[in-house]
Scaffold this motif. Structure first.
Motif, short mmCIF file in Angstrom:
data_model
loop_
_atom_site.label_atom_id
_atom_site.label_comp_id
_atom_site.label_asym_id
_atom_site.label_seq_id
_atom_site.Cartn_x
_atom_site.Cartn_y
_atom_site.Cartn_z
N GLU A 44 -22.75 -8.61 0.94
CA GLU A 44 -24.53 -7.86 1.17
C GLU A 44 -23.57 -6.51 1.22
OE1 GLU A 44 -22.04 -10.30 2.62
OE2 GLU A 44 -23.77 -12.10 2.96
N PRO A 45 -24.34 -5.20 0.82
CA PRO A 45 -24.46 -4.08 1.13
C PRO A 45 -24.13 -4.02 2.24
CG PRO A 45 -26.60 -4.62 1.56
CD PRO A 45 -26.08 -6.07 0.98
N ARG A 46 -23.05 -3.17 2.49
CA ARG A 46 -22.51 -2.34 4.20
C ARG A 46 -23.62 -1.49 5.02
NH1 ARG A 46 -16.26 -0.74 2.71
NH2 ARG A 46 -15.51 -2.66 1.59
N ARG A 47 -23.98 -2.17 6.50
CA ARG A 47 -24.70 -2.17 7.44
C ARG A 47 -23.93 -0.36 7.74
NH1 ARG A 47 -29.06 -3.74 5.35
NH2 ARG A 47 -28.92 -6.45 4.91
N PRO A 48 -24.51 0.42 7.92
CA PRO A 48 -23.69 1.33 9.36
C PRO A 48 -23.52 1.36 10.54
CG PRO A 48 -26.48 1.80 7.92
CD PRO A 48 -26.14 0.96 7.19
N PRO A 49 -22.18 1.13 10.72
CA PRO A 49 -22.04 0.92 11.84
C PRO A 49 -23.04 0.74 13.26
CG PRO A 49 -20.99 2.35 11.41
CD PRO A 49 -21.73 2.29 10.32
N ALA A 50 -24.14 1.86 13.29
CA ALA A 50 -25.11 2.38 14.16
C ALA A 50 -25.84 1.09 13.99
CB ALA A 50 -26.14 3.79 14.31
N ALA A 51 -26.46 0.73 12.80
CA ALA A 51 -27.52 -1.08 12.30
C ALA A 51 -26.69 -2.36 13.21
CB ALA A 51 -27.57 -1.09 11.15
N VAL A 52 -25.20 -2.05 13.08
CA VAL A 52 -24.72 -3.73 13.38
C VAL A 52 -24.40 -3.47 14.97
CG1 VAL A 52 -22.16 -4.09 13.68
CG2 VAL A 52 -23.06 -3.42 11.94
N TRP A 53 -24.64 -2.14 15.38
CA TRP A 53 -24.58 -2.50 17.33
C TRP A 53 -26.49 -2.46 17.34
CZ3 TRP A 53 -20.41 -3.04 18.91
CH2 TRP A 53 -19.28 -2.94 18.87
N ARG A 54 -26.90 -2.12 17.25
CA ARG A 54 -27.85 -2.07 17.37
C ARG A 54 -28.87 -3.37 17.42
NH1 ARG A 54 -29.29 2.99 14.81
NH2 ARG A 54 -30.41 1.75 12.75
N SER A 55 -27.98 -4.73 16.10
CA SER A 55 -28.46 -6.03 16.43
C SER A 55 -27.84 -6.35 16.87
CB SER A 55 -27.48 -5.56 14.79
OG SER A 55 -28.12 -7.71 14.86
N LEU A 56 -27.04 -5.78 18.34
CA LEU A 56 -25.57 -6.95 18.92
C LEU A 56 -26.67 -6.07 20.00
CD1 LEU A 56 -22.23 -6.20 17.71
CD2 LEU A 56 -23.38 -8.50 17.77
N ALA A 57 -27.05 -4.96 19.92
CA ALA A 57 -27.71 -4.64 21.70
C ALA A 57 -28.99 -5.54 21.57
CB ALA A 57 -27.83 -2.98 21.11
N SER A 58 -29.80 -6.17 20.39
CA SER A 58 -30.53 -6.80 20.88
C SER A 58 -31.22 -7.62 21.17
CB SER A 58 -31.93 -5.85 19.50
OG SER A 58 -31.51 -6.67 18.40
N ASN A 59 -29.73 -8.25 21.04
CA ASN A 59 -29.59 -10.19 20.55
C ASN A 59 -29.37 -10.51 22.18
OD1 ASN A 59 -28.55 -13.00 20.08
ND2 ASN A 59 -27.26 -12.00 18.14
N ARG A 60 -30.49 -10.44 22.81
CA ARG A 60 -30.97 -11.74 24.55
C ARG A 60 -30.07 -12.23 23.98
NH1 ARG A 60 -34.71 -14.22 26.49
NH2 ARG A 60 -34.57 -14.18 29.10
N ALA A 61 -30.05 -13.27 23.41
CA ALA A 61 -29.57 -14.88 23.60
C ALA A 61 -27.79 -14.47 23.74
CB ALA A 61 -29.65 -15.29 21.78
N LEU A 62 -27.41 -13.90 22.62
CA LEU A 62 -25.61 -13.62 22.35
C LEU A 62 -24.94 -12.81 23.96
CD1 LEU A 62 -23.34 -12.71 21.57
CD2 LEU A 62 -23.62 -11.37 20.36
N HIS A 63 -26.35 -12.26 24.51
CA HIS A 63 -25.80 -11.55 25.87
C HIS A 63 -26.00 -12.40 26.64
CE1 HIS A 63 -27.82 -7.71 24.17
NE2 HIS A 63 -26.65 -7.98 24.04
N LEU A 64 -26.77 -13.97 27.08
CA LEU A 64 -26.62 -14.30 27.62
C LEU A 64 -25.50 -15.59 27.76
CD1 LEU A 64 -30.63 -14.94 28.23
CD2 LEU A 64 -28.99 -13.85 30.09
N LEU A 65 -25.00 -16.17 26.72
CA LEU A 65 -24.18 -16.92 26.06
C LEU A 65 -22.81 -16.09 26.49
CD1 LEU A 65 -22.95 -19.65 25.56
CD2 LEU A 65 -23.30 -18.67 23.30
N LEU A 66 -22.81 -14.85 25.92
CA LEU A 66 -20.99 -14.32 26.32
C LEU A 66 -21.21 -13.69 28.10
CD1 LEU A 66 -18.63 -12.34 25.50
CD2 LEU A 66 -20.55 -10.59 25.36
N GLY A 67 -22.12 -13.86 28.82
CA GLY A 67 -21.80 -13.53 30.47
C GLY A 67 -21.58 -15.08 30.73
N ALA A 68 -22.35 -16.12 30.00
CA ALA A 68 -21.75 -17.20 31.11
C ALA A 68 -20.35 -17.65 30.82
CB ALA A 68 -22.85 -18.63 30.33
N ILE A 69 -20.07 -17.47 29.69
CA ILE A 69 -18.45 -17.66 29.66
C ILE A 69 -17.49 -16.49 29.87
CG2 ILE A 69 -18.11 -16.84 26.98
CD1 ILE A 69 -17.40 -20.57 27.46
N VAL A 70 -17.55 -15.88 29.74
CA VAL A 70 -17.39 -14.59 30.49
C VAL A 70 -17.13 -14.94 31.77
CG1 VAL A 70 -16.50 -12.02 31.51
CG2 VAL A 70 -17.38 -12.54 29.21
#
Length: 472
Positions: A227-253
């Motif tokens: 896959e084309p390499r994504r700029p780091p800013a795009a990668v972190w924006r993807s993580l920042a917009s991932n509400r499902a991940l935030h909830l699951l991460l909070g629960a497991i922590v």
């Protein structure tokens, strides 16, 4: 790309995985859990009651090593995401890293004893070595589950296979490690017994990882174009917009930190409250056996009532088990073991849901942002989990010291009362807080299927796809 390779990739995407391959992929968790469960259940106890380190020192060593492990996870995830080889993207880490991990595990149980600078330094350095190699194997292994299929139901099946094997390893480790260390080493503190066990577990774990590498061949999309390499800013924006991940991460922590106060205290509880350390191994084995028996039932529940509802239902026996344990007050073994069984039922639900939900957050992030970062999602999630476990172990070691704990002597009534209280209130609060977060988890089977379809449409795999409906 040849027709054969296209067929392999299409098979991976559609989730057509044979039962034999599911077994082979899942058995890798047996190997990983031989390492993980031994360090998770026994290493703090080994440092305090075998090596002779103070509880606060042992807890801080364990904490530092797990935080180092956690820091390695996203780095390994980023490297693995960019790996391309004829063996696949993640399989090379199993083939090469698996045999190197075993000797590093054995080294944990070798070295000087007593509270001297050499013992502290050796414990810390050997842990850092082991944790580094463990990350190089465990993160690619976990990432395989998002790569081999995008079908949510198939992922639930794979999570079930994986958790059964993980729980079987937990049974073996919980029930046999301390008795075998005592028998082979002459006593519970005999170093030779721990080394022999380390060698045996290392050999078995290496074989399991090799089987996984065999079972995932062709499903790891080894011939997919980079896959084309994504700029780091795009990668972190993807993580920042991932509400499902935030909830699951909070629960497991939250869960990882709070339940450490129970699981790592269990051996101390049986040794000093009940008066039988080996009974603690039976208690750990009872929890693990319960997880094995009930995991298939929770895997079915995932399909019937959904992943979010399964997590919430599974929190009920956890709370009941903690309450029963607290009021039993160490007096009746039958009641104590019944409480452990109830907690095992709840643990099975949480583990199956977590490992089935986590791959779905990969598609959620890709659907929201257009950027797919599966290994980084896995790496960051495991980072959060391990930091929480490390902080929990460090906090526990400090708490034991503050409670007045001294290894291998009778503890004061106040010390025992403080240990009992910590084993109840911390995991109870954590279980309830995690369940509250999962109430807002936005993915169900219908929304996930729609997301996968829309992502495929964006990538030109299909002509059109509807927008995902709102989660109910």
């Amino acid at each position: 790309m040849g027709a054969e390779n296209v067929a392999k990739d299409q098979a991976a995407v559609s989730g057509r995985i044979s039962p034999l391959r599911k077994l082979a992929i899942g058995v890798g968790d047996f190997g990983c859990n031989l390492y993980w469960q031994t360090t998770q259940l026994y290493l703090l106890f080994f440092y305090t009651d075998v090596v002779g380190l103070p509880a606060s020192t042992a807890g801080l060593i364990y904490m530092a090593a797990l935080i180092w492990d956690a820091a390695m996870d996203p780095i390994v995830g980023l490297i693995a995401d960019r790996t391309r080889s004829r063996w696949g993207r993640y399989r090379p880490y199993l083939v090469i890293g698996g045999p190197l991990l075993a000797p590093a595990f054995v080294v944990l149980f070798v070295g000087p004893g007593s509270h001297v600078a050499g013992a502290v330094a050796f414990a810390l350095i050997s842990q850092l070595l082991f944790r580094t190699l463990y990350a190089l194997v465990a993160i690619p292994y976990a990432s395989l589950f998002a790569r081999v299929t995008s079908d949510s139901a198939q992922r639930g099946d794979l999570a079930g296979f994986r958790m059964v094997f993980g729980a079987l390893a937990a049974i073996l480790v919980a029930a046999l490690t301390l008795p075998f260390a005592s028998a082979l080493g002459g006593e519970a503190g005999g170093r030779r017994g721990w080394i022999i066990i380390g060698v045996a577990y290392g050999v078995i774990a290496t074989g399991c990882l090799m089987l996984t590498a065999w079972g995932s061949r062709g499903l790891d999309t080894p011939n997919a174009p980079a896959e084309p390499r994504r700029p780091p800013a795009a990668v972190w924006r993807s993580l920042a917009s991932n509400r499902a991940l935030h909830l699951l991460l909070g629960a497991i922590v939250i869960t990882s930190f709070s339940t450490t106060m129970f699981s790592k205290n269990l051996l101390y509880y049986f040794k000093y409250v009940v008066g039988d350390a080996d009974m603690g191994s039976l208690g750990l084995g009872a929890i693990a056996l319960t997880v094995v028996v009930t995991t298939p039932l929770w895997a079915i529940a995932l399909r019937v009532i959904g992943k979010r509802n399964t997590w919430l239902v599974g929190a009920v026996p956890s709370v009941l088990g903690l309450t029963l344990w607290h009021f039993a007050d160490g007096q009746t073994l039958g009641v104590l073991f019944a409480a452990l069984v109830l907690q095992g039922v709840g643990i099975a639900a949480g583990v199956v849901c977590f490992w089935s939900m986590l791959p779905d957050t990969v598609e959620y992030g890709e659907w929201r942002s257009g950027v797919r970062t599966e290994s980084l999602v896995f790496g960051l999630t495991v980072l959060g989990q391990k930091v929480a476990l490390g902080l929990g172990a460090g906090a526990l070691g400090i708490a034991l010291t503050q409670f007045g704990y001294v290894p291998n002597v009778a503890q004061s009534p106040q010390t025992l009362a403080d240990i009992k209280g910590l084993m109840f209130w911390a995991p109870l609060a954590g279980t309830l807080a995690a369940a509250a977060l999962i109430c807002f988890y936005p993915i169900n089977r219908r929304t996930h299927a729609a997301m996968v379809e829309e992502i495929a449409a964006r990538n030109g795999a299909v002509d059109a796809a509807p927008s995902p409906p709102q989660a109910s």
